[in-house]
Motif scaffolding. Sequence first.
Motif, PDB file in Angstrom:
ATOM      1  N   GLN A  95       0.807  -1.215   0.000  1.00  0.00           N
ATOM      2  CA  GLN A  95       0.000   0.000   0.000  1.00  0.00           C
ATOM      3  C   GLN A  95       0.842   1.268   0.000  1.00  0.00           C
ATOM      4  O   GLN A  95       0.586   2.193  -0.763  1.00  0.00           O
ATOM      5  N   PHE A  96       1.855   1.312   0.849  1.00  0.00           N
ATOM      6  CA  PHE A  96       2.634   2.535   1.018  1.00  0.00           C
ATOM      7  C   PHE A  96       3.941   2.553   0.233  1.00  0.00           C
ATOM      8  O   PHE A  96       4.563   3.608   0.099  1.00  0.00           O
ATOM      9  N   GLY A  97       4.355   1.397  -0.269  1.00  0.00           N
ATOM     10  CA  GLY A  97       5.567   1.363  -1.082  1.00  0.00           C
ATOM     11  C   GLY A  97       6.762   1.945  -0.351  1.00  0.00           C
ATOM     12  O   GLY A  97       6.988   1.660   0.829  1.00  0.00           O
ATOM     13  N   ASP A  98       7.528   2.788  -1.052  1.00  0.00           N
ATOM     14  CA  ASP A  98       8.726   3.365  -0.446  1.00  0.00           C
ATOM     15  C   ASP A  98       8.459   4.768   0.111  1.00  0.00           C
ATOM     16  O   ASP A  98       9.385   5.525   0.377  1.00  0.00           O
ATOM     17  N   SER A  99       7.175   5.091   0.297  1.00  0.00           N
ATOM     18  CA  SER A  99       6.847   6.437   0.794  1.00  0.00           C
ATOM     19  C   SER A  99       7.114   6.584   2.287  1.00  0.00           C
ATOM     20  O   SER A  99       7.232   7.697   2.796  1.00  0.00           O
ATOM     21  N   LEU A 100       7.177   5.462   2.997  1.00  0.00           N
ATOM     22  CA  LEU A 100       7.511   5.537   4.427  1.00  0.00           C
ATOM     23  C   LEU A 100       8.091   4.210   4.881  1.00  0.00           C
ATOM     24  O   LEU A 100       7.958   3.191   4.216  1.00  0.00           O
ATOM     25  N   GLU A 101       8.730   4.260   6.024  1.00  0.00           N
ATOM     26  CA  GLU A 101       9.319   3.047   6.598  1.00  0.00           C
ATOM     27  C   GLU A 101       8.338   2.454   7.601  1.00  0.00           C
ATOM     28  O   GLU A 101       7.804   3.162   8.457  1.00  0.00           O
ATOM     29  N   LEU A 102       8.094   1.165   7.485  1.00  0.00           N
ATOM     30  CA  LEU A 102       7.150   0.484   8.373  1.00  0.00           C
ATOM     31  C   LEU A 102       7.912  -0.373   9.377  1.00  0.00           C
ATOM     32  O   LEU A 102       8.663  -1.259   9.000  1.00  0.00           O
ATOM     33  N   SER A 103       7.712  -0.084  10.642  1.00  0.00           N
ATOM     34  CA  SER A 103       8.350  -0.902  11.665  1.00  0.00           C
ATOM     35  C   SER A 103       7.544  -2.187  11.863  1.00  0.00           C
ATOM     36  O   SER A 103       6.348  -2.245  11.544  1.00  0.00           O
ATOM     37  N   ASP A 104       8.180  -3.199  12.408  1.00  0.00           N
ATOM     38  CA  ASP A 104       7.606  -4.545  12.473  1.00  0.00           C
ATOM     39  C   ASP A 104       6.317  -4.609  13.290  1.00  0.00           C
ATOM     40  O   ASP A 104       5.427  -5.415  13.006  1.00  0.00           O
ATOM     41  N   GLU A 105       6.178  -3.735  14.291  1.00  0.00           N
ATOM     42  CA  GLU A 105       4.983  -3.831  15.153  1.00  0.00           C
ATOM     43  C   GLU A 105       3.683  -3.467  14.431  1.00  0.00           C
ATOM     44  O   GLU A 105       2.592  -3.780  14.906  1.00  0.00           O
ATOM     45  N   PHE A 106       3.808  -2.839  13.261  1.00  0.00           N
ATOM     46  CA  PHE A 106       2.597  -2.474  12.513  1.00  0.00           C
ATOM     47  C   PHE A 106       1.856  -3.701  11.991  1.00  0.00           C
ATOM     48  O   PHE A 106       0.702  -3.597  11.570  1.00  0.00           O
ATOM     49  N   LYS A 107       2.503  -4.854  12.024  1.00  0.00           N
ATOM     50  CA  LYS A 107       1.821  -6.052  11.546  1.00  0.00           C
ATOM     51  C   LYS A 107       0.651  -6.442  12.440  1.00  0.00           C
ATOM     52  O   LYS A 107      -0.202  -7.245  12.054  1.00  0.00           O
ATOM     53  N   TRP A 108       0.594  -5.842  13.647  1.00  0.00           N
ATOM     54  CA  TRP A 108      -0.514  -6.129  14.565  1.00  0.00           C
ATOM     55  C   TRP A 108      -1.611  -5.068  14.501  1.00  0.00           C
ATOM     56  O   TRP A 108      -2.571  -5.127  15.265  1.00  0.00           O
ATOM     57  N   GLU A 109      -1.493  -4.114  13.618  1.00  0.00           N
ATOM     58  CA  GLU A 109      -2.484  -3.038  13.552  1.00  0.00           C
ATOM     59  C   GLU A 109      -3.895  -3.566  13.300  1.00  0.00           C
ATOM     60  O   GLU A 109      -4.876  -3.050  13.836  1.00  0.00           O
ATOM     61  N   TRP A 110      -4.018  -4.586  12.485  1.00  0.00           N
ATOM     62  CA  TRP A 110      -5.328  -5.126  12.116  1.00  0.00           C
ATOM     63  C   TRP A 110      -6.130  -5.586  13.325  1.00  0.00           C
ATOM     64  O   TRP A 110      -7.366  -5.559  13.319  1.00  0.00           O
ATOM     65  N   VAL A 111      -5.433  -5.998  14.389  1.00  0.00           N
ATOM     66  CA  VAL A 111      -6.123  -6.479  15.594  1.00  0.00           C
ATOM     67  C   VAL A 111      -6.936  -5.360  16.235  1.00  0.00           C
ATOM     68  O   VAL A 111      -7.963  -5.603  16.875  1.00  0.00           O
ATOM     69  N   GLY A 112      -6.486  -4.114  16.059  1.00  0.00           N
ATOM     70  CA  GLY A 112      -7.171  -2.967  16.654  1.00  0.00           C
ATOM     71  C   GLY A 112      -8.216  -2.347  15.752  1.00  0.00           C
ATOM     72  O   GLY A 112      -8.726  -1.257  16.044  1.00  0.00           O
ATOM     73  N   ILE A 113      -8.552  -3.017  14.649  1.00  0.00           N
ATOM     74  CA  ILE A 113      -9.574  -2.500  13.730  1.00  0.00           C
ATOM     75  C   ILE A 113     -10.779  -3.440  13.784  1.00  0.00           C
ATOM     76  O   ILE A 113     -10.836  -4.445  13.069  1.00  0.00           O
ATOM     77  N   PRO A 114     -11.737  -3.139  14.657  1.00  0.00           N
ATOM     78  CA  PRO A 114     -12.859  -4.072  14.894  1.00  0.00           C
ATOM     79  C   PRO A 114     -13.701  -4.385  13.668  1.00  0.00           C
ATOM     80  O   PRO A 114     -14.273  -5.468  13.573  1.00  0.00           O
ATOM     81  N   HIS A 115     -13.777  -3.446  12.708  1.00  0.00           N
ATOM     82  CA  HIS A 115     -14.578  -3.696  11.504  1.00  0.00           C
ATOM     83  C   HIS A 115     -14.148  -4.996  10.822  1.00  0.00           C
ATOM     84  O   HIS A 115     -14.977  -5.713  10.267  1.00  0.00           O
ATOM     85  N   ILE A 116     -12.855  -5.262  10.860  1.00  0.00           N
ATOM     86  CA  ILE A 116     -12.313  -6.389  10.109  1.00  0.00           C
ATOM     87  C   ILE A 116     -12.860  -7.723  10.596  1.00  0.00           C
ATOM     88  O   ILE A 116     -13.175  -8.609   9.789  1.00  0.00           O
ATOM     89  N   TYR A 117     -13.003  -7.884  11.921  1.00  0.00           N
ATOM     90  CA  TYR A 117     -13.445  -9.191  12.406  1.00  0.00           C
ATOM     91  C   TYR A 117     -14.830  -9.186  13.055  1.00  0.00           C
ATOM     92  O   TYR A 117     -15.403 -10.244  13.308  1.00  0.00           O
ATOM     93  N   GLN A 118     -15.399  -8.003  13.314  1.00  0.00           N
ATOM     94  CA  GLN A 118     -16.749  -7.956  13.883  1.00  0.00           C
ATOM     95  C   GLN A 118     -17.819  -7.905  12.796  1.00  0.00           C
ATOM     96  O   GLN A 118     -18.895  -8.478  12.943  1.00  0.00           O
ATOM     97  N   THR A 119     -17.535  -7.184  11.713  1.00  0.00           N
ATOM     98  CA  THR A 119     -18.480  -7.073  10.595  1.00  0.00           C
ATOM     99  C   THR A 119     -17.710  -7.325   9.313  1.00  0.00           C
ATOM    100  O   THR A 119     -17.231  -6.393   8.671  1.00  0.00           O
ATOM    101  N   PRO A 120     -17.550  -8.584   8.924  1.00  0.00           N
ATOM    102  CA  PRO A 120     -16.725  -8.927   7.761  1.00  0.00           C
ATOM    103  C   PRO A 120     -17.069  -8.110   6.510  1.00  0.00           C
ATOM    104  O   PRO A 120     -18.229  -7.947   6.154  1.00  0.00           O
ATOM    105  N   PHE A 121     -16.056  -7.590   5.886  1.00  0.00           N
ATOM    106  CA  PHE A 121     -16.129  -6.820   4.642  1.00  0.00           C
ATOM    107  C   PHE A 121     -16.989  -5.559   4.754  1.00  0.00           C
ATOM    108  O   PHE A 121     -17.477  -5.039   3.757  1.00  0.00           O
TER     109      PHE A 121
END
Length: 235
Positions: A95-121
């Motif tokens: 998504q972001f390509g080389d526009s910014l550096e992503l640290s490893d902890e961002f791989k857990w961001e999805w856990v904090g987005i309730p839409h993803i697992y409470q109301t699929p799609f």
Amino acid sequence: MLAEHHSTYTFHSSLPLAETASTFAEMVLIDKLLSEEKDESVRRDILFKQMDDAYATIMRQSYFALFEKTAHELTQKNASVDDLANAYLENLKEQFGDSLELSDEFKWEWVGIPHIYQTPFYVYAYAFGQLLVYALYQQFKAEGESFKPKYLKILSAGGSEAPEKILSEAGINIRDPKFWQGGFDVLEKLVSELEKLPVEKKPAARKAAKPAKKTTAKKPATKKVVKKTSVKKKK
């Protein structure tokens, strides 16, 4: 208010059309603000905020939906939570390509987005709704008064029919790529206007004051203190 004649079951809009009225009203407001605002710094802030919101609502949500699709495929293959997290990080990198550096902890961001697992799609509705309104607004600008009955008909439908049917009855073909391109054309216009505005230059940093040269000043002379003594007089 326009859909109040429906029953409880069909009163509320479906997700793709739920924010049509509010987002369309925002566009009307933004258009008015930009037509009246002369201060370039304020105009820049308004335009930048619009583009920021557009990215968050369209591109970001689309990538969330792509991750959901991948996540469902992985879980059917007995994938672990770590597998899902790694897939999410790859999604961010794409998504972001080389526009910014992503640290490893961002791989857990999805856990904090309730839409993803409470109301699929659920998230696709944000992208659909935002682009829809941009395209509708483009149509409104082109057609003027003749567009208003179509728009009111959309809002009056509530959730009585599928979004595609509601929109088609208002003369809108969501299967036509040109219709969706109209939404992106709105964004392109905002970006072009934003790029024309001069960027404020930061004031040059003040040079640090040079330390004063040391001088060998003479010390002030000290006063001699004469102690009083008591002298005994000879008798």
